[in-house]
Design a protein around this motif. Structure first.
Motif, PDB file in Angstrom:
ATOM      1  N   ALA A 158       0.969  -1.221   0.002  1.00 47.27           N
ATOM      2  CA  ALA A 158       0.040   0.000   0.089  1.00 47.27           C
ATOM      3  C   ALA A 158       0.835   1.153  -0.172  1.00 47.27           C
ATOM      4  N   ARG A 179      -3.196   6.330   1.295  1.00 43.67           N
ATOM      5  CA  ARG A 179      -3.273   5.082   0.558  1.00 43.67           C
ATOM      6  C   ARG A 179      -3.713   4.112   1.780  1.00 43.67           C
ATOM      7  N   LEU A 186      -7.555   2.018   2.191  1.00 34.87           N
ATOM      8  CA  LEU A 186      -7.695   0.460   2.107  1.00 34.87           C
ATOM      9  C   LEU A 186      -7.875  -0.066   3.271  1.00 34.87           C
TER      10      LEU A 186
END
Length: 214
Positions: free
Chosen positions: A82, A133, A137
């Protein structure tokens, strides 16, 4: 003698909770902002000549983990992926040129060509993009800092220095017995600014000719 012109930056920063100001190994901090953290140990500016045993460092962070707002962050394999995606987004958006990157469980190394952004701003951009990010997620809550504030920078002024740092960064995971990392946003170093097709009027070329012995 003219000062060398910087051509790239080696950027380093740590994950949340690591290398605190009063780390027993020493640090570049001159104060401990948190009274709770200050109670864990004295501040020593700079790296100690005689390094403490690993046991002392481990005990320090065991105690630090009990008083920090969030648990010490160690990036998992999913976290690393990620973070890389966040870096990729930022590098494409800001048009950075990245020559090497190692995303370790508790710190990051990035080698980036000189840009209109200063080193500190590039660290902030990459930290922000990767934090977003992770949050998007669902790997971290939106209020999680993810990274320690700021980081370190090393100025590189010669292609040989860039190549040496590139090798060092690429070897970082391997030295820690982790798989080698290969990221799509990393480009092979082409010798910039002395690469094939460079302008003979480049200030780098002019400076190099001034610095070369007759």
């Amino acid at each position: 003698m003219p000062r060398p012109i910087v051509i790239a930056y080696h950027l380093i920063w740590t994950a949340y909770g690591w290398w605190l100001p009063n780390d027993p190994r020493g640090s570049t901090s001159r104060r401990v902002a948190s009274d709770v953290l200050a109670e864990l140990g004295e501040l020593h500016y700079g790296r100690r000549k005689i390094q403490p045993p690993r046991r002392v460092v481990r005990e320090f962070y065991d105690r630090a983990g009990e008083v920090l707002k969030f648990a010490l962050l160690e990036l998992s394999a999913a976290d690393v992926q990620a973070v890389a995606e966040g870096f990729s987004d930022a590098i494409a958006r800001e048009r950075y040129t990245c020559y090497a990157c190692a995303i370790m469980p508790d710190h990051v190394h990035v080698l980036i060509r000189k840009h209109k952004h200063q080193a500190e701003q590039m660290i902030e951009v990459l930290q922000s993009a990767s934090r977003l990010r992770l949050s998007t997620l669902g790997l971290r809550t939106p209020d999680h800092p993810v990274w320690a504030t700021g980081g370190w920078k090393v100025f590189l002024d010669h292609p040989d220095a860039v190549r040496q740092r590139t090798h060092y960064i690429e070897q970082n995971p391997i030295k820690h017995r982790l798989p080698a990392q290969c990221w799509s946003f990393v480009k092979p170093y082409d010798g910039w600014p002395f690469h094939r097709g460079h302008s003979p009027n480049s200030p780098y070329v002019n400076r190099a000719s001034l610095d070369s012995p007759e």
